[in-house]
Write an enzyme that holds these catalytic residues in place. Structure first.
Site, PDB file in Angstrom:
ATOM      1  N   GLY A  59       0.897  -1.090   0.121  1.00 33.49           N
ATOM      2  CA  GLY A  59      -0.018  -0.094   0.021  1.00 33.49           C
ATOM      3  C   GLY A  59       1.014   1.307   0.027  1.00 33.49           C
TER       4      GLY A  59
ATOM      5  N   GLY B 177       0.739   4.305  -1.002  1.00 31.40           N
ATOM      6  CA  GLY B 177      -0.017   5.490  -1.069  1.00 31.40           C
ATOM      7  C   GLY B 177       0.806   6.490  -0.292  1.00 31.40           C
TER       8      GLY B 177
ATOM      9  N   LEU C  61       1.028   7.257   2.794  1.00 35.29           N
ATOM     10  CA  LEU C  61       1.451   6.885   4.172  1.00 35.29           C
ATOM     11  C   LEU C  61       2.716   5.927   3.934  1.00 35.29           C
ATOM     12  CD1 LEU C  61       0.720   7.346   7.092  1.00 35.29           C
ATOM     13  CD2 LEU C  61      -0.427   5.035   6.689  1.00 35.29           C
TER      14      LEU C  61
ATOM     15  N   LYS D 243      -5.735   8.259  19.603  1.00 30.70           N
ATOM     16  CA  LYS D 243      -5.940   8.881  18.207  1.00 30.70           C
ATOM     17  C   LYS D 243      -7.078   9.153  17.682  1.00 30.70           C
ATOM     18  CE  LYS D 243      -2.920   8.785  14.036  1.00 30.70           C
ATOM     19  NZ  LYS D 243      -3.624   8.611  13.018  1.00 30.70           N
TER      20      LYS D 243
END
Lengths: 323, 323
Positions: free
Chosen positions: A9, A11, A13, A185
Site C-alpha cells: 500500500g 500511497g 503513508l 488517536k
C-alpha cells in the site's frame, strides 16, 4: 543480508515511511499497483518540510516477486483490508513482523486472524501527507510514529524497529498499550475525519442523523472551519468526550484533558484536510469500519452510549461512495 | 523510550561498539570498573582508522544503577565469565536480548544456563583494537560483526539489531548458524592467538607439548613472524586443518579452502598482535577455555583427533599466568 522490508500500500503513508527507510540504506521493497510504472522509471520523490529527497526502491507488482520479509509495513487504506489474504501471505513466514500503519481499530485483529497474534504490531502515524501524483508525495507537517505490539507490552524488537525509524529521521516512540494509543488517536480522528466529511450533508443532518438520499451536498470542512463555527466546534467537543468516555469504559484511562490538548494542537494545523476528506472528494470509499463503526461497536459492547458518534455514522454511510 | 543498551565489560571490544552505538544516538549505559572515573569525567575517546570520535555515555559502577535493558552487549574477557551471575541479572528480564561479543566457544551456553536459550545472541567481531589507557581505545583495522541467534536461525530482531550496528558505521551481517561461524573464526584464532603466545616457550615445546616449569620464556610472535618462518607456518596450517576437520566432524561444513583464505587475509595484517598476546604480555590470564579447551572438548566428544591443538593447550596452560 540486511533487514528485508516490504511496504504494502504505497500511497502517501506507506510511500513516505518506506522511502525514509530506503533512504537510510535499508532494503525496502514496494508492492505497487497503479504507480508501478512511474516509480520503477523515476523512483519515489518526497517533497517534505524536512527536506526533499528521492529514492529508487525495489518495485514489485506481485507479492510473490518480493517473497518472505523480516518486516512488512501496511499502508493500505483500511477499505482495502479485504485484500490481506491475497497480498500478504507470500511476504510472511512464522517470524515476519507485520506492522499496520493504518487508521483506526480492528486492523491488528484482522492480521492476527491471518497470521496469529505473536508477530503483529501497530504503528500510529501522526503526520500530514498528500499523494500529489504517481511517484510524488508531499509531506506537509509532523511525522511522529507511536509503535506497539498487539495485545502485549513492548519487546526489544519493537524498540529496535522504532530506533530504525528514528535513524531514518522519523520521531518514533513505543507504547506498552497499543489499544489505548489507538483510542487516544481516535479522539482526534473521529471528529475531524468524521465531521469534516459529514459537514457536506449539513449541520441539521449531522445532529439528527437523518439525511434524505439524493439531497444536494455542500462542502467538506477542514479543521480550521470546524473550529471557527461554534456549532461545529461544540460537536467536535461532544464527539471527543464520547470517544474519551468509551475508551475509559473499556479501561483505557484517557484523561478528559485530552480533548483540550487535541483542540489546541489542531489550532496550529491551519486548514488541514484530514485523509477522509481527501478520499471523499476523490470519490473513494471512506474508512468507515476502522475509524467509526468499530469504535461504535466496542463502545456498545462495553455498554457506553455514544449518540453523536452513532448519528455521525448514519450520515457518513449515507453520503459515502460505498452507499 | 529508545532501545536501552548496556555494555558489560568496557575494554576495547565493548567500549568500541558501545561508543559507536552511543554516537548514533542510542541510549547506551556502560558498566565500568577501573575506567569509571576517567570515562565519567572525560567520556570515551576512539582513535580510529575510520575517524576519531568521543562519546559521553551513561556510566555506572553497579548493574543495579542501570536496571533492565532491551539489549545487553557483553565484551568481558571470557576469563571473567564467572562474574555473569553477579553482573547480569539486574540488567536482564524475560524479554532482554543478551548478546556476547566474546571470543570462542561456550559463552552463549553459559548465558543460556542463566537466562534460558530464547534471547541469547552471539556477535563475532573481526576487528583489531587496543585499549591504550583508561578512556582511550585505538581502532587499528577492520570492524565487521557477524551476528546470530543461539541455536536457531536469524529472526527479524536479529536483523534489526544488525541494522542498528550498520547505521552506527559497523559492517554487520547475520548468520543462521552461529555455531558454524564460531568454528570458522577459530580457524584463525587457534593458530594466531595460540601459537603467537606459545612461541614464547620455543618451537620444540609447542611441537612436543612438553615444557619444563621455570624454563626461560622467549618472545611472543605476531602474525607476520608466524608466517615468515616455515616451521611456524607449517604449524599454523596444521592447526587450521585440525580446526576445520573437527568442525566438519561436528557437521559445520567448513571447506578446506578456508585455511588458505585465512593465510591470505593474515598476510595483509602486517605484524598484528592477537588479543591473547596482549593479555600474556600484560600478565593477564589467557582465554584458554573459550578459545582452546572448549574446541578440544567438542572435537574429542565428536571423536576427532586434534594432536596439535592438544599439545598447544599443554604449553599454553603451563606458561599462562593462571598456571
Amino acid at each position: 543480508m540486511g533487514l528485508k522490508v516490504a511496504v504494502v500500500g504505497c500511497g502517501a503513508l506507506g510511500g513516505f515511511y518506506g522511502a525514509r527507510l530506503a533512504q537510510r540504506g535499508l532494503q525496502v521493497h514496494f508492492l505497487l499497483r497503479s504507480d508501478y510504472e512511474t516509480v520503477c522509471r523515476q523512483g519515489l520523490a518526497i517533497s517534505s518540510v524536512d527536506g526533499d529527497f528521492r529514492v529508487r526502491p525495489q518495485c514489485a507488482r506481485q507479492p510473490e516477486e518480493i517473497g518472505r520479509c523480516d518486516l512488512v509495513l501496511i499502508g493500505l487504506k483500511t477499505t482495502a483490508n479485504y485484500q490481506f489474504p491475497r497480498l500478504l501471505p507470500p511476504l510472511v513466514d512464522e517470524r515476519t513482523l507485520v506492522m499496520t500503519l493504518q487508521n483506526g481499530l480492528g486492523n491488528e485483529e484482522q492480521l492476527a486472524a491471518l497470521f496469529g497474534p505473536d508477530n503483529i504490531l501497530g504503528g500510529l502515524c501522526f503526520v500530514c501527507l498528500n499523494r500529489v501524483r504517481p511517484g510524488l508525495i508531499r509531506h506537509l507537517a509532523h511525522g511522529r510514529v507511536v509503535m506497539g505490539e498487539f495485545q502485549r507490552p513492548v519487546l526489544p524488537r519493537t524498540r529496535a524497529v522504532a530506533e530504525l525509524f528514528r535513524q531514518s529521521g522519523t520521531p518514533c516512540e513505543t507504547t506498552d498499550d497499543l489499544a489505548r494509543a489507538h483510542w487516544e488517536k481516535l479522539v482526534w480522528n473521529v471528529p475531524f475525519n468524521g465531521l469534516g466529511v459529514a459537514a457536506a450533508a449539513g449541520y441539521e443532518a449531522v445532529v439528527s442523523g437523518r439525511w434524505t438520499a439524493g439531497a444536494p451536498l455542500g462542502a467538506c470542512l477542514p479543521t480550521d472551519a470546524l473550529l471557527a463555527d461554534p456549532r461545529w466546534r461544540e460537536l467536535v467537543i461532544e464527539l471527543m468526550r464520547e470517544v474519551i468516555g468509551a475508551a475509559n469504559q473499556l479501561g483505557h484511562k484517557i484523561p478528559a484533558a485530552c480533548a483540550d490538548e487535541n483542540l489546541e494542537r489542531t489550532r496550529n494545523m491551519g486548514a488541514y484536510r484530514a485523509s477522509t476528506l481527501v478520499d471523499f472528494e476523490r470519490g473513494q470509499p471512506l474508512e468507515l469500519d476502522s475509524l467509526f463503526r468499530e469504535p461504535l461497536r466496542q463502545a456498545k459492547a462495553a455498554g457506553f452510549a455514544t449518540p453523536r458518534l452513532a448519528a455521525l455514522i448514519e450520515i457518513l454511510q449515507r453520503i459515502s461512495p460505498q452507499g
